[in-house]
Design an enzyme around this catalytic site. Sequence first.
Site, short mmCIF file in Angstrom:
data_model
loop_
_atom_site.label_atom_id
_atom_site.label_comp_id
_atom_site.label_asym_id
_atom_site.label_seq_id
_atom_site.Cartn_x
_atom_site.Cartn_y
_atom_site.Cartn_z
N HIS A 37 -8.83 -7.11 3.82
CA HIS A 37 -9.46 -8.23 3.12
C HIS A 37 -8.85 -9.49 3.73
O HIS A 37 -7.67 -9.50 4.11
CB HIS A 37 -9.11 -8.27 1.63
CG HIS A 37 -9.49 -7.06 0.84
ND1 HIS A 37 -8.70 -5.94 0.75
CD2 HIS A 37 -10.57 -6.83 0.05
CE1 HIS A 37 -9.28 -5.06 -0.04
NE2 HIS A 37 -10.41 -5.56 -0.49
N ASP A 89 -5.43 -10.31 2.50
CA ASP A 89 -4.34 -9.38 2.86
C ASP A 89 -3.61 -9.91 4.09
O ASP A 89 -2.42 -9.69 4.27
CB ASP A 89 -4.86 -7.99 3.24
CG ASP A 89 -5.71 -7.35 2.18
OD1 ASP A 89 -5.54 -7.68 1.01
OD2 ASP A 89 -6.55 -6.51 2.54
N GLU A 132 -15.88 6.17 -1.64
CA GLU A 132 -14.46 6.37 -1.96
C GLU A 132 -14.32 7.55 -2.92
O GLU A 132 -15.00 7.61 -3.95
CB GLU A 132 -13.86 5.10 -2.56
CG GLU A 132 -12.40 5.29 -2.94
CD GLU A 132 -11.64 3.99 -3.07
OE1 GLU A 132 -11.98 3.01 -2.37
OE2 GLU A 132 -10.69 3.97 -3.87
N ASP A 176 -13.70 5.98 2.12
CA ASP A 176 -12.40 5.51 1.70
C ASP A 176 -11.68 6.72 1.13
O ASP A 176 -12.03 7.22 0.04
CB ASP A 176 -12.51 4.39 0.65
CG ASP A 176 -12.46 3.01 1.29
OD1 ASP A 176 -12.56 2.92 2.53
OD2 ASP A 176 -12.33 2.01 0.55
N ASP A 236 -5.63 5.92 -6.63
CA ASP A 236 -5.53 5.74 -5.17
C ASP A 236 -4.39 6.52 -4.54
O ASP A 236 -3.59 5.97 -3.77
CB ASP A 236 -5.37 4.24 -4.83
CG ASP A 236 -6.67 3.45 -4.98
OD1 ASP A 236 -7.75 4.06 -4.88
OD2 ASP A 236 -6.59 2.23 -5.18
N ASP A 238 -7.72 4.42 1.78
CA ASP A 238 -7.62 3.44 0.70
C ASP A 238 -6.72 4.06 -0.37
O ASP A 238 -7.17 4.44 -1.45
CB ASP A 238 -9.01 3.09 0.15
CG ASP A 238 -8.97 1.84 -0.70
OD1 ASP A 238 -7.86 1.34 -0.98
OD2 ASP A 238 -10.05 1.36 -1.11
C1 XUL Z 1 -11.04 -1.01 -4.96
C2 XUL Z 1 -11.35 -0.69 -3.56
C3 XUL Z 1 -11.31 -1.82 -2.60
C4 XUL Z 1 -12.33 -1.75 -1.52
C5 XUL Z 1 -12.36 -2.97 -0.61
O1 XUL Z 1 -11.13 0.05 -5.84
O2 XUL Z 1 -11.58 0.44 -3.22
O3 XUL Z 1 -10.02 -1.88 -2.06
O4 XUL Z 1 -12.15 -0.63 -0.72
O5 XUL Z 1 -12.52 -4.15 -1.29
CO CO Z 2 -12.03 1.32 -1.38
#
Ligand code: XUL
Ligand code: CO
Length: 441
Positions: A106, A109, A273, A301, A314, A344
């Site tokens: 991001h 970051d 994700e 992710d 996560d 991620d």
């Molecule tokens: C949040 C998430 C973020 C995105 C990118 O749950 O997964 O980090 O991957 O903004």
């Molecule tokens: Co993510």
Amino acid sequence: MTPVQPDSIFSSIPAIRFEGVESDNPFSFRYYDPSRIVAGKTMAEHFRFACAYWHSFNGNGSDPFGGPTHIFPWDRYTDPLDRARAKMDAAFDFMTRLGLGYYCFHDVDVVDYTDDVADNERRLQAMVAYAKQKQVETGIMLLWGTANLFSHRRYMNGAATNPDFKVLAHGAAQVKAALDATIELGGAGYVFWGGREGYMSLLNTNMSLEKENLARFLHTAKDYGRRNGFTGTFFIEPKPGEPSKHQYDFDVETVVGFLRQYDLLGDFKINIEVNHATLAGHTFTHELQAAADAGVLGSVDANRGDYQNGWDTDQFPNNLNELTEAMLIFLEAGGLQGGGVNFDAKIRRNSTDPADLFYAHIGGMDAFARALITADKILQKSEYKKFRADRYASYEGGAGKDFRNGKLTLEDLRDLAISGGEPEVKSGRQEWLENIINRYL
Ligand code: XUL
Ligand code: CO
């Protein structure tokens, strides 16, 4: 790739190499062999593993009950660009030692932002120049960039879906700068994750206007990117909620419907994700299959949740059964379109050694590699594919095929029910299929 920072926090960690299953060395890959060919491609090509800048180099272990436990040496710098450069040195050193080919970030970051839009642009540009040099030195590439449109207090009611147009414009300014950075760094993709693009209460929300604005925002960003030479893939990353109560990009099928409704399917694919899938009440495999079927399986992710918790923990992936089922879909779909596998995931609050970041990524990469090898064997050697095909054989010819082709009326079907008699009961053999996975692991 050779280590670039001999005096960094990672200087005691050796370069990580593939050593095979017999190796006892915790700083080695036992399954991930980047040059090994599986199903016609090298593992490196299949996965394009990436490091998530935010978890690995910004996440400091703090939680709602306590402050940082991961103390980063770059935090001693007061000048934001000094801090950002020292952090980037460490990030590229980490990736080089690990042999990780890609990273994702991001905007915030990479360098701290203030409320001054033009100054933020200058800061990011300075860091893009620095990153570009690092990419050339190490061969590491950008998998995707994104803008953080959820942390600043102005975004508490969303960015593209904010009731106040002024906030939307600030979100757009951030996206413009992050897209410029992604283009300059040759990023393969650009991600939109709308953590606050949803609502906390319908009592104060005009849902239809917010969704229309989200679509217009995505079109505007996409048009800007295409006009300015971005040839990569735009990704939407679904999540059902958290931090909002309800997020508009709830899950894959919701996003596919949205992209189709607003004519965005040509440019956008999906970044799935694992922990977001489970929060939506699905399996990771459900989301992969839904995306593959719609032709939008773009990126992953990688992480996992916790069976006892209902939030986005996560954690690093290590569930071989889950990943093998995922790799069956991945291989049958022909892999990812435009993306890669981005970790991620964050090490736990009490994982405080620099080595822990290596163990976490090594474990995740090995788990994906082992699952890929297993899935390939299942597809090549077992009866998995044949059993699935045979199950639907009645639609491949005769009346079943006529039905698929729209040639039968409801009356025809009724007559066929009588002429065919009572159907034979056929087992779905779920346990037998589950045993195949364990047999080839
Ligand atoms: C949040 C998430 C973020 C995105 C990118 O749950 O997964 O980090 O991957 O903004
Ligand atoms: Co993510």
